[in-house]
Scaffold this active site. Structure first.
Site, short mmCIF file in Angstrom:
data_model
loop_
_atom_site.label_atom_id
_atom_site.label_comp_id
_atom_site.label_asym_id
_atom_site.label_seq_id
_atom_site.Cartn_x
_atom_site.Cartn_y
_atom_site.Cartn_z
N LYS A 125 0.81 -1.22 0.00
CA LYS A 125 0.00 0.00 0.00
C LYS A 125 0.84 1.27 0.00
CE LYS A 125 -1.00 -0.53 4.99
NZ LYS A 125 -0.39 -1.89 5.12
N ASN A 148 -1.35 6.96 6.46
CA ASN A 148 -0.42 6.01 7.06
C ASN A 148 0.98 6.13 6.49
OD1 ASN A 148 -0.25 3.79 8.99
ND2 ASN A 148 0.19 2.47 7.24
N HIS A 194 -1.51 -8.26 11.90
CA HIS A 194 -2.18 -7.50 12.96
C HIS A 194 -3.30 -8.28 13.64
CE1 HIS A 194 0.16 -4.07 11.83
NE2 HIS A 194 -0.44 -3.92 10.67
#
Length: 463
Positions: A125, A148, A194
């Site tokens: 990403k 981010n 995560h």
């Protein structure tokens, strides 16, 4: 800065005073909100005071006065257990949101329909976000990049009809953005990551799905099961979906064959780009990233010549397969952003004769999935908390040196590479781990690698 005028006159609790937290508090204050901020770290509170913000222990606050809790994305919302502020907010019956949610509401208030590209995925990403931004800027667009990656979203210029926001979003950020409705949403892939923060793979995938579920145009990679299922659900719901794949499949989308990227619409297929000779976009994983960038650019109206020119001039992303220096025939590559094994796989596929520096805070599953690439590795240099687990996985397949810290590993790998008789030894920092056992983030880890390499006698640094 984007002043959050839509929250003007309201009192908000804000927890988490890192980079994005302070930027959010300042943007709220600039928009006329009354913000009471706090953090568990006294040093962060001192920084907030220096920025002119009002802070107080939120345990002692009257939560009936607050309209919402603005939570930093790094603070647990659900797993392994909710942060104490989350419990207080829920008891008070107020919403819990993040900074990108505030941006979305401000966009709806001041510039509805302003171009907004949101990008997520377990891997790729950041490269895709940087590449989309570069291609658009090369074509003359006013582009703001953040989220981010880079700057916090509310530190960017406000949304406007003639300004494109290209925003990378983690699962933590998506979870705090209930009104996420981008112009173009990109979901690259989903692999386990995560899970300590989301509990299960199903929860993690469901959060990722929200980014494309509300998009006007959804661009979805379909080479993994969870993402493919998401694309199918969106198509069945009548949403506009463009797929990304290494294979040409029925329907509208983009696929890649070697270095070439093709677009398919109905029964028509056309070549839209060729990555041959673009060093910053080597490897099949970057072909997917580039295909996603092409899809976004075409969705926003760029022509093929503009797109190819932007791809060809892309300088690459810091800390992601970044060629930082040479020492004789040896190449030093900074892949500090590879914080899980799936991401490291892309680097191992891109190089032969690897002197591999790895380790840190391990992710679930370790590096077992990388076993098919062990024959590419000349030697492994282990650092951080994962050292013993990784040594067991590598035992008998790859020579191992337990180095403990990065400085020891760089020196050992450089010395071994210099003694080797291979044509182009690659000293690769690709940790397959989070950095938190020894560094605050992967950027600091990558910069330390660069500094250590720069200190080697005779090294030639890349700009």
């Amino acid at each position: 800065m984007t002043p959050v005028t839509c929250m003007g006159g309201r009192k908000l609790a804000l927890f988490g005073l890192g980079r994005s937290g302070i930027a959010t508090a300042l943007a709220l204050k600039a928009g006329g909100a009354d913000v009471l901020a706090f953090d568990d770290n006294p040093k962060s509170i001192d920084k907030a005071h220096a920025a002119g913000l009002t802070t107080s222990d939120l345990r002692e606050a009257d939560w009936s006065d607050f309209a919402a809790l603005v939570l930093a994305p790094g603070v647990p919302l659900t797993h392994p257990e909710p942060h104490w502020t989350v419990g207080l907010a829920r008891e008070a019956g107020i919403e819990i949101i993040g900074d990108i949610e505030l941006f979305c509401r401000e966009r709806n208030a001041v510039a509805p329909g302003a171009p907004f590209v949101a990008i997520t995925g377990t891997n790729g990403k950041s490269t895709t976000t940087a590449l989309v931004t570069h291609v658009l800027r090369s074509a003359g667009y006013d582009v703001q990049m953040g989220g981010n990656i880079g700057m916090a979203i509310l530190s960017l210029e406000p949304p406007a009809r003639d300004r494109v926001h290209v925003i990378e979003m983690s699962s933590f950020q998506i979870d705090l953005t209930p009104s996420l409705r981008p112009s173009v949403g990109v979901l690259l892939n989903i692999t386990p990551d995560h899970l300590d923060r989301h509990g299960t793979m199903e929860n993690y995938a469901a959060i990722k799905e929200r980014l494309v579920a509300g998009a006007e145009v959804a661009i979805v990679g379909i080479d993994d099961g969870p993402s493919r299922a998401i694309a199918e659900r969106l198509a069945q719901a009548g949403r506009t979906v463009l797929t990304l794949s290494r294979d040409m499949l029925p329907g509208d989308g983009y696929h890649f064959e070697g270095t070439r990227i093709f677009a398919t619409s109905g029964t028509s297929t056309r070549r839209v780009a060729d990555l041959k000779g673009i060093g910053s976009l080597r490897g099949a994983h970057n072909a997917q990233n580039a295909a996603a960038a092409v899809a976004v650019a075409e969705a926003l109206g760029l022509d093929p010549e503009e797109i190819e020119a932007g791809l060809a001039s892309f300088p690459g992303l810091h800390h992601r397969m970044e060629e930082v220096a040479r020492l004789g025939q040896a190449l030093f590559v900074n892949d500090s952003k590879a914080t899980n094994a799936d991401s490291t796989e892309k680097a191992l596929l891109s190089f032969d004769h690897v002197f591999w520096i790895l380790g840190g805070k391990p992710k679930d599953g370790g590096i077992e999935i990388l076993r098919p690439y062990f024959d590419r590795i000349e030697k492994a240099y282990l650092i951080g908390a994962a050292s013993e687990d990784f040594a067991r996985t590598l035992d008998g397949a790859v020579p191992v040196e337990r180095c403990g810290t990065l400085d020891v590993a760089v020196a050992a790998a450089a010395a071994d590479a210099a003694r080797s008789d291979v044509d182009e030894p690659v000293i690769l920092l690709s940790p397959a781990c989070a950095s938190y056992d020894q560094y605050p983030n992967f950027e600091v880890r990558g910069e330390h690698f660069r500094e250590l390499v720069r200190a080697l006698p005779g090294v030639e640094m890349r700009s």
